[in-house]
Design an enzyme around this catalytic site. Structure first.
Site, PDB file in Angstrom:
ATOM      1  N   TYR A  92      13.069  23.384 -35.569  1.00  0.00           N
ATOM      2  CA  TYR A  92      12.719  23.810 -34.217  1.00  0.00           C
ATOM      3  C   TYR A  92      13.536  23.115 -33.132  1.00  0.00           C
ATOM      4  CZ  TYR A  92       8.715  25.596 -36.805  1.00  0.00           C
ATOM      5  OH  TYR A  92       7.928  26.250 -37.715  1.00  0.00           O
ATOM      6  N   HIS A 145      10.939  26.944 -27.312  1.00  0.00           N
ATOM      7  CA  HIS A 145       9.564  26.430 -27.321  1.00  0.00           C
ATOM      8  C   HIS A 145       9.526  24.900 -27.356  1.00  0.00           C
ATOM      9  CE1 HIS A 145       5.583  27.901 -27.182  1.00  0.00           C
ATOM     10  NE2 HIS A 145       5.249  27.832 -28.452  1.00  0.00           N
ATOM     11  N   TYR A 200       2.205  20.186 -34.549  1.00  0.00           N
ATOM     12  CA  TYR A 200       2.591  21.544 -34.180  1.00  0.00           C
ATOM     13  C   TYR A 200       1.927  21.979 -32.876  1.00  0.00           C
ATOM     14  CZ  TYR A 200       5.061  21.834 -38.571  1.00  0.00           C
ATOM     15  OH  TYR A 200       5.934  21.597 -39.593  1.00  0.00           O
ATOM     16  N   ASN A 248       0.229  24.483 -31.571  1.00  0.00           N
ATOM     17  CA  ASN A 248      -1.130  24.992 -31.385  1.00  0.00           C
ATOM     18  C   ASN A 248      -2.210  23.936 -31.565  1.00  0.00           C
ATOM     19  OD1 ASN A 248       0.248  27.368 -31.091  1.00  0.00           O
ATOM     20  ND2 ASN A 248      -0.710  28.420 -32.805  1.00  0.00           N
ATOM     21  N   ASN A 281      -0.374  28.556 -25.996  1.00  0.00           N
ATOM     22  CA  ASN A 281      -1.298  28.020 -26.998  1.00  0.00           C
ATOM     23  C   ASN A 281      -1.354  26.492 -27.003  1.00  0.00           C
ATOM     24  OD1 ASN A 281      -2.132  30.533 -27.943  1.00  0.00           O
ATOM     25  ND2 ASN A 281      -0.468  30.668 -29.430  1.00  0.00           N
TER      26      ASN A 281
END
Length: 243
Positions: free
Chosen positions: A61, A66, A111, A113, A159
């Site tokens: 990532y 994000h 993570y 969320n 989120n």
């Protein structure tokens, strides 16, 4: 004057920007006292700040849209000399100061969320009030590279922000630092867009924004949400507008 104490071994932060670091054996605890007027008339509050960047852990990532919240924390860490070297409450954290104000930088590792699983416990452990929890994250409603600082707000269907609010008893009155990443083009899937890396042009805009963001973080920590932040937001809103 400010006296910030870290356990298990203590050190004082005064005018030095180099924290006293020991190999972390246990999470450090901040105890803070005092408040001083500054020569420019701005009253500096020495209550600790918790500055949290949202993102996903792992090389997969790195550099994606994000994860710009993580990138801002990395940039502040580098510029302020605050080493991210401890795992606590499912987050990678670093303890230091901006000016003489003690800060905890954090990158949740559970993570996006589940970001609140780090923010809630860290805020409680370091006794950080809501008004000093600065959440840094990507924002699709802003054009790429545009920054916005707000003293409070909703979750905007993000989120990570939803999770943080849930772990702060549903409260929304904590500061946010939004980094614009723009909207997906055409009918592109939103998740695919968020997990995509920036184009070369977009990356240049983001790099410039990160540099500007470090200065903005310093202003918020040292002066709060005053006229300088209002001017900053206006300048950001129109910085790509051609006259």
């Amino acid at each position: 004057m400010l006296h910030a104490v870290y356990a298990p071994k203590s050190c004082s932060i005064s005018h030095s920007r180099i924290p006293c670091y020991q190999k972390p054996l246990a999470p450090a605890r901040l105890r803070v006292s005092a408040s001083l007027p500054e020569p420019n008339g701005v009253k500096v509050e020495f209550t600790p700040w918790l500055i949290v960047g949202l993102g996903n852990p792992g090389n997969k990532y790195h550099g994606t849209r994000h994860n710009v919240g993580f990138e801002m924390i990395d940039r502040v860490s580098h510029e302020e000399g605050i080493v991210l070297n401890t795992i606590q409450s499912k987050a990678l954290i670093g303890i230091g100061s901006i000016g003489e104000v003690p800060v905890v930088l954090a990158k949740p590792q559970a993570y996006m969320n589940f970001s609140g699983e780090s923010v809630g416990p860290l805020a409680a452990y370091y006794q950080v009030p809501l008004r000093h929890i600065l959440l840094v994250y990507d924002e699709m409603s802003l054009p790429n590279g545009i920054l916005r600082l707000q003293p409070k707000g909703g979750h905007g269907h993000h989120n990570g922000v939803k999770s943080v609010m849930e772990h702060l008893n549903g409260r929304r009155d904590f500061p946010r630092f939004c980094i614009g990443i723009g909207n997906p083009p055409g009918t592109m899937d939103m998740k695919a867009y968020l997990l995509q890396k920036f184009s070369d042009t977009e990356r240049k805009q983001v790099e410039a924004a990160l540099d500007q963001g470090v200065a903005a973080v310093r202003t918020v920590v040292l002066e709060g949400f005053g006229s300088r932040i209002s001017r900053f937001n206006i300048g950001q809103k129109y910085k790509y507008h051609k006259v």
